[in-house]
Design a protein around this motif. Sequence first.
Motif, short mmCIF file in Angstrom:
data_model
loop_
_atom_site.label_atom_id
_atom_site.label_comp_id
_atom_site.label_asym_id
_atom_site.label_seq_id
_atom_site.Cartn_x
_atom_site.Cartn_y
_atom_site.Cartn_z
N ARG A 131 -3.21 17.49 3.44
CA ARG A 131 -2.44 16.78 2.41
C ARG A 131 -3.23 16.67 1.10
NH1 ARG A 131 -0.89 10.94 4.18
NH2 ARG A 131 -3.11 10.64 3.74
N SER A 132 -4.52 16.42 1.21
CA SER A 132 -5.36 16.31 0.01
C SER A 132 -5.44 17.64 -0.73
CB SER A 132 -6.77 15.84 0.39
OG SER A 132 -6.72 14.55 0.97
N ALA A 133 -5.54 18.75 0.02
CA ALA A 133 -5.61 20.06 -0.61
C ALA A 133 -4.31 20.36 -1.36
CB ALA A 133 -5.88 21.13 0.44
N VAL A 134 -3.17 20.05 -0.74
CA VAL A 134 -1.88 20.27 -1.40
C VAL A 134 -1.74 19.35 -2.61
CG1 VAL A 134 0.62 20.23 -1.12
CG2 VAL A 134 -0.82 21.00 0.75
N SER A 135 -2.25 18.14 -2.48
CA SER A 135 -2.19 17.19 -3.59
C SER A 135 -2.98 17.68 -4.80
CB SER A 135 -2.73 15.83 -3.12
OG SER A 135 -2.72 14.89 -4.17
N GLU A 136 -4.15 18.22 -4.53
CA GLU A 136 -4.95 18.78 -5.63
C GLU A 136 -4.25 19.98 -6.26
OE1 GLU A 136 -8.77 19.71 -4.08
OE2 GLU A 136 -9.31 17.62 -3.66
N GLU A 137 -3.61 20.79 -5.43
CA GLU A 137 -2.85 21.93 -5.95
C GLU A 137 -1.72 21.45 -6.86
OE1 GLU A 137 -0.20 25.70 -4.28
OE2 GLU A 137 -1.29 24.39 -2.88
N TRP A 138 -1.06 20.38 -6.46
CA TRP A 138 0.02 19.81 -7.28
C TRP A 138 -0.50 19.35 -8.64
CZ3 TRP A 138 4.90 18.67 -8.52
CH2 TRP A 138 5.14 17.54 -9.31
N THR A 139 -1.62 18.64 -8.63
CA THR A 139 -2.19 18.12 -9.88
C THR A 139 -2.54 19.25 -10.85
OG1 THR A 139 -3.08 16.18 -8.71
CG2 THR A 139 -4.05 16.72 -10.85
N LYS A 140 -3.17 20.28 -10.33
CA LYS A 140 -3.56 21.41 -11.18
C LYS A 140 -2.33 22.13 -11.72
CE LYS A 140 -7.98 22.25 -8.85
NZ LYS A 140 -8.76 23.19 -8.00
N SER A 141 -1.36 22.37 -10.86
CA SER A 141 -0.15 23.09 -11.29
C SER A 141 0.63 22.27 -12.32
CB SER A 141 0.74 23.39 -10.08
OG SER A 141 0.09 24.24 -9.18
N LEU A 142 0.70 20.97 -12.12
CA LEU A 142 1.43 20.11 -13.06
C LEU A 142 0.75 20.12 -14.43
CD1 LEU A 142 3.71 18.05 -13.51
CD2 LEU A 142 2.09 16.27 -12.83
N ASP A 143 -0.58 20.00 -14.43
CA ASP A 143 -1.30 20.03 -15.71
C ASP A 143 -1.08 21.36 -16.42
OD1 ASP A 143 -2.25 17.49 -15.27
OD2 ASP A 143 -4.19 18.15 -14.49
N THR A 144 -1.09 22.43 -15.66
CA THR A 144 -0.87 23.75 -16.26
C THR A 144 0.50 23.85 -16.91
OG1 THR A 144 -2.35 24.80 -14.65
CG2 THR A 144 -0.78 26.23 -15.79
N GLN A 145 1.51 23.36 -16.23
CA GLN A 145 2.88 23.46 -16.76
C GLN A 145 3.10 22.54 -17.94
OE1 GLN A 145 4.52 25.95 -15.78
NE2 GLN A 145 3.03 26.36 -14.15
N LEU A 146 2.50 21.35 -17.90
CA LEU A 146 2.66 20.42 -19.02
C LEU A 146 2.02 20.96 -20.30
CD1 LEU A 146 2.04 16.97 -17.25
CD2 LEU A 146 4.19 17.79 -18.25
N ASN A 147 1.00 21.78 -20.14
CA ASN A 147 0.30 22.34 -21.31
C ASN A 147 0.72 23.77 -21.63
OD1 ASN A 147 -1.42 20.03 -21.80
ND2 ASN A 147 -2.53 20.59 -19.95
N SER A 148 1.73 24.26 -20.95
CA SER A 148 2.13 25.65 -21.17
C SER A 148 2.91 25.79 -22.48
CB SER A 148 2.99 26.13 -20.00
OG SER A 148 4.21 25.41 -19.97
N PRO A 149 2.72 26.91 -23.19
CA PRO A 149 3.47 27.15 -24.45
C PRO A 149 4.98 27.23 -24.21
CG PRO A 149 1.57 28.62 -24.27
CD PRO A 149 1.72 27.96 -22.95
N ALA A 150 5.38 27.71 -23.03
CA ALA A 150 6.81 27.86 -22.76
C ALA A 150 7.52 26.52 -22.77
CB ALA A 150 7.01 28.55 -21.41
N LEU A 151 6.86 25.50 -22.25
CA LEU A 151 7.48 24.18 -22.21
C LEU A 151 7.64 23.60 -23.61
CD1 LEU A 151 8.52 21.79 -20.53
CD2 LEU A 151 6.17 20.97 -20.37
N LYS A 152 6.67 23.85 -24.46
CA LYS A 152 6.71 23.29 -25.82
C LYS A 152 7.85 23.86 -26.66
CE LYS A 152 1.72 22.44 -25.78
NZ LYS A 152 0.41 22.73 -26.41
N LYS A 153 8.35 25.04 -26.30
CA LYS A 153 9.41 25.67 -27.09
C LYS A 153 10.81 25.21 -26.69
CE LYS A 153 8.14 29.84 -26.08
NZ LYS A 153 8.13 31.33 -26.03
#
Length: 256
Positions: A131-153
């Motif tokens: 569960r902790s490994a999946v949780s860390e994966e979620w955190t990293k993926s979420l940060d990546t998507q929140l900072n992605s150029p595609a989302l900002k457009k």
Amino acid sequence: AGAVGVLLAIGMVANQMVTEASIEQSSERANRSQRVADSSLSAHIDLRKIQLAARDVRLARTPAEVDKTVADLQRYKASEAKELESALAAAQGQDTRERLQKIKSLTEGFTAAVEDLAKAQITLLGQIDTRSAVSEEWTKSLDTQLNSPALKKLDNRLDIERLLFLADARVNALRAAAWKLGATGDPSLIAQITRTENSLKDVFNKLRGEADDRDLLVVVSSLSSIVKRFLAANEEAVKTERLKNDIILNRTVKPA
């Protein structure tokens, strides 16, 4: 007079022999009672050690800690069994033997429950790691998507971000509730975890509704996949926590 003297001497000797036999029997009974008391006290001390081992198993944070505690438990178990057998061998009263047999049966059940608790704890630790490994994966993926150029457009960027932050809050709430369940064993937390899981699923349904862009839909699907794995791991951990609580309440606390 001589005959009376002889009879009197014989009577005194017989009385002394009877008295000595009675004293010897009383001493033997007292010694047996003391052996029963001493062995019972030693068995009780071993039981306390087993109870402490049960606590250490429940609080262990690595499988190695559990294995070490179980090894200690086996020593205490063998010592306790030996002391109870010694007490049974010394006891002659039916009531005493019945009480000792009952104590022996209860302690065997108690020790078996602690051993099952140890198995459940090792299983739980593995599930927590997953569960902790999946949780860390979620955190990293979420940060990546929140900072992605595609989302900002995107025109509905704020709505998407709000839902992503809401999903992250639900994941964090599940982490906190799962940790609290493990620390306190509070059964009311099961319903809270279920409600939070359902709320998280609703958030992702809304995210799919907002995802007009194809690339964003792929992102949402990816994040949803991570969340599903997190929920599955969390569900397995919660089941094991419930098993642990059942063992503690019904198979260790009551017999003790």
